[in-house]
Design a protein around this motif. Structure first.
Motif, PDB file in Angstrom:
ATOM      1  N   PRO A 115      31.646  53.950  28.124  1.00 43.20           N
ATOM      2  CA  PRO A 115      31.444  54.215  26.970  1.00 43.20           C
ATOM      3  C   PRO A 115      29.947  53.586  26.389  1.00 43.20           C
ATOM      4  N   PRO A 116      29.254  53.958  25.639  1.00 47.26           N
ATOM      5  CA  PRO A 116      27.918  53.191  25.059  1.00 47.26           C
ATOM      6  C   PRO A 116      28.381  51.865  24.751  1.00 47.26           C
ATOM      7  N   GLY A 117      27.501  50.790  25.279  1.00 50.85           N
ATOM      8  CA  GLY A 117      27.902  49.362  24.822  1.00 50.85           C
ATOM      9  C   GLY A 117      28.852  48.683  25.485  1.00 50.85           C
ATOM     10  N   SER A 118      29.801  49.169  26.293  1.00 51.08           N
ATOM     11  CA  SER A 118      30.941  48.718  26.993  1.00 51.08           C
ATOM     12  C   SER A 118      30.773  48.120  28.146  1.00 51.08           C
ATOM     13  N   GLY A 119      31.701  46.846  28.261  1.00 45.09           N
ATOM     14  CA  GLY A 119      31.553  46.132  29.352  1.00 45.09           C
ATOM     15  C   GLY A 119      32.687  46.838  30.479  1.00 45.09           C
ATOM     16  N   CYS A 120      33.579  47.623  30.034  1.00 46.64           N
ATOM     17  CA  CYS A 120      34.693  48.429  30.873  1.00 46.64           C
ATOM     18  C   CYS A 120      34.149  49.715  31.005  1.00 46.64           C
ATOM     19  N   SER A 121      34.532  50.303  32.202  1.00 50.27           N
ATOM     20  CA  SER A 121      34.379  51.622  32.333  1.00 50.27           C
ATOM     21  C   SER A 121      35.788  52.623  32.359  1.00 50.27           C
ATOM     22  N   ILE A 122      35.931  53.891  32.509  1.00 51.11           N
ATOM     23  CA  ILE A 122      37.021  54.577  32.791  1.00 51.11           C
ATOM     24  C   ILE A 122      36.681  55.172  33.999  1.00 51.11           C
ATOM     25  N   GLN A 123      37.734  55.688  34.886  1.00 55.18           N
ATOM     26  CA  GLN A 123      37.544  56.379  36.140  1.00 55.18           C
ATOM     27  C   GLN A 123      39.008  57.368  36.111  1.00 55.18           C
ATOM     28  N   PHE A 124      38.379  58.610  36.682  1.00 57.52           N
ATOM     29  CA  PHE A 124      39.505  59.506  37.090  1.00 57.52           C
ATOM     30  C   PHE A 124      39.021  60.075  38.310  1.00 57.52           C
ATOM     31  N   GLY A 125      40.127  60.898  38.880  1.00 62.38           N
ATOM     32  CA  GLY A 125      39.538  61.617  39.957  1.00 62.38           C
ATOM     33  C   GLY A 125      40.710  61.586  40.849  1.00 62.38           C
ATOM     34  N   THR A 126      40.684  61.658  42.612  1.00 58.75           N
ATOM     35  CA  THR A 126      41.650  61.840  43.399  1.00 58.75           C
ATOM     36  C   THR A 126      41.723  60.873  44.409  1.00 58.75           C
ATOM     37  N   GLY A 127      43.002  60.229  44.549  1.00 57.66           N
ATOM     38  CA  GLY A 127      43.206  59.112  45.548  1.00 57.66           C
ATOM     39  C   GLY A 127      42.938  57.830  45.288  1.00 57.66           C
ATOM     40  N   LEU A 128      42.800  57.591  43.490  1.00 58.31           N
ATOM     41  CA  LEU A 128      42.590  56.610  42.912  1.00 58.31           C
ATOM     42  C   LEU A 128      43.861  55.676  42.621  1.00 58.31           C
ATOM     43  N   SER A 129      43.581  54.352  42.402  1.00 58.22           N
ATOM     44  CA  SER A 129      44.608  53.538  41.932  1.00 58.22           C
ATOM     45  C   SER A 129      44.140  52.369  40.799  1.00 58.22           C
ATOM     46  N   ALA A 130      45.022  51.775  40.210  1.00 55.83           N
ATOM     47  CA  ALA A 130      44.313  50.636  39.380  1.00 55.83           C
ATOM     48  C   ALA A 130      43.726  49.759  40.148  1.00 55.83           C
ATOM     49  N   THR A 131      42.757  49.088  39.569  1.00 55.59           N
ATOM     50  CA  THR A 131      41.656  48.280  40.201  1.00 55.59           C
ATOM     51  C   THR A 131      41.481  46.761  39.738  1.00 55.59           C
ATOM     52  N   LEU A 132      41.477  45.767  40.459  1.00 50.19           N
ATOM     53  CA  LEU A 132      41.081  44.462  40.079  1.00 50.19           C
ATOM     54  C   LEU A 132      39.823  44.022  40.912  1.00 50.19           C
ATOM     55  N   VAL A 133      38.955  43.391  40.491  1.00 49.26           N
ATOM     56  CA  VAL A 133      37.865  42.839  41.126  1.00 49.26           C
ATOM     57  C   VAL A 133      37.871  41.291  41.226  1.00 49.26           C
ATOM     58  N   VAL A 134      37.475  40.999  42.295  1.00 50.57           N
ATOM     59  CA  VAL A 134      37.504  39.446  42.561  1.00 50.57           C
ATOM     60  C   VAL A 134      36.343  38.990  43.194  1.00 50.57           C
ATOM     61  N   THR A 135      35.897  37.621  43.419  1.00 47.80           N
ATOM     62  CA  THR A 135      34.735  37.506  44.243  1.00 47.80           C
ATOM     63  C   THR A 135      35.108  36.990  45.573  1.00 47.80           C
ATOM     64  N   ASP A 136      36.303  36.567  45.760  1.00 47.27           N
ATOM     65  CA  ASP A 136      36.663  36.137  47.120  1.00 47.27           C
ATOM     66  C   ASP A 136      37.963  36.733  47.514  1.00 47.27           C
ATOM     67  N   ILE A 137      37.734  37.919  48.309  1.00 47.58           N
ATOM     68  CA  ILE A 137      38.978  38.802  48.762  1.00 47.58           C
ATOM     69  C   ILE A 137      39.985  37.970  49.569  1.00 47.58           C
ATOM     70  N   GLU A 138      39.449  37.183  50.438  1.00 46.72           N
ATOM     71  CA  GLU A 138      40.400  36.461  51.188  1.00 46.72           C
ATOM     72  C   GLU A 138      41.155  35.577  50.552  1.00 46.72           C
TER      73      GLU A 138
END
Length: 133
Positions: free
Chosen positions: A46-69
């Motif tokens: 959305p215009p001006g938003s810091g968060c996006s939406i997604q949809f499609g096939t084969g997706l799941s809820a998502t979290l983002v981190v800076t250090d995966i290990e």
């Protein structure tokens, strides 16, 4: 460890119809990636938003981190059943496959692990902005 929600996954019955609707509503199309029949991600912001939406096939809820290990270790130590670490195979022309372990180049959005809540919601944790870059 900070766990950021940068995108909200929406359930839709028709990806193309939903894409048309959200573009008409003024959302900006960021990604429409469809490398194979099992995976498609459409992401809009959305215009001006810091968060996006997604949809499609084969997706799941998502979290983002800076250090995966570190995130993987932390979730495991909390007693969660987490998947093994994996990374996208065949970058930069990713076609949906994965290889074990973290991405050797620590590229953004290339390394992952999953966990599932008691109701069956799968969360994918992915790395962006690795400390090792």
């Amino acid at each position: 460890m900070d766990y950021a929600i940068e995108v909200v996954t929406l359930p839709v019955t028709d990806v193309d119809r939903a894409l048309g609707f959200y573009v008409q509503a003024g959302f900006v199309l960021d990604v429409d990636y469809h490398p194979n029949d099992e995976f498609r991600v459409v992401q809009l912001t959305p215009p001006g938003s810091g968060c996006s939406i997604q949809f499609g096939t084969g997706l799941s809820a998502t979290l983002v981190v800076t250090d995966i290990e570190a995130a993987h270790r932390e979730m495991s130590e909390r007693g969660l059943n987490v998947s093994s670490l994996r990374h996208k195979a065949g970058l930069p022309d990713w076609q949906g496959g994965f290889e074990p372990g973290i991405d050797p180049g620590r590229r953004d959005y290339a390394s992952f692990f999953d966990f599932t809540d008691p109701d069956g919601t799968t969360w994918t944790v992915q790395e962006r902005g690795s400390l090792e870059k």
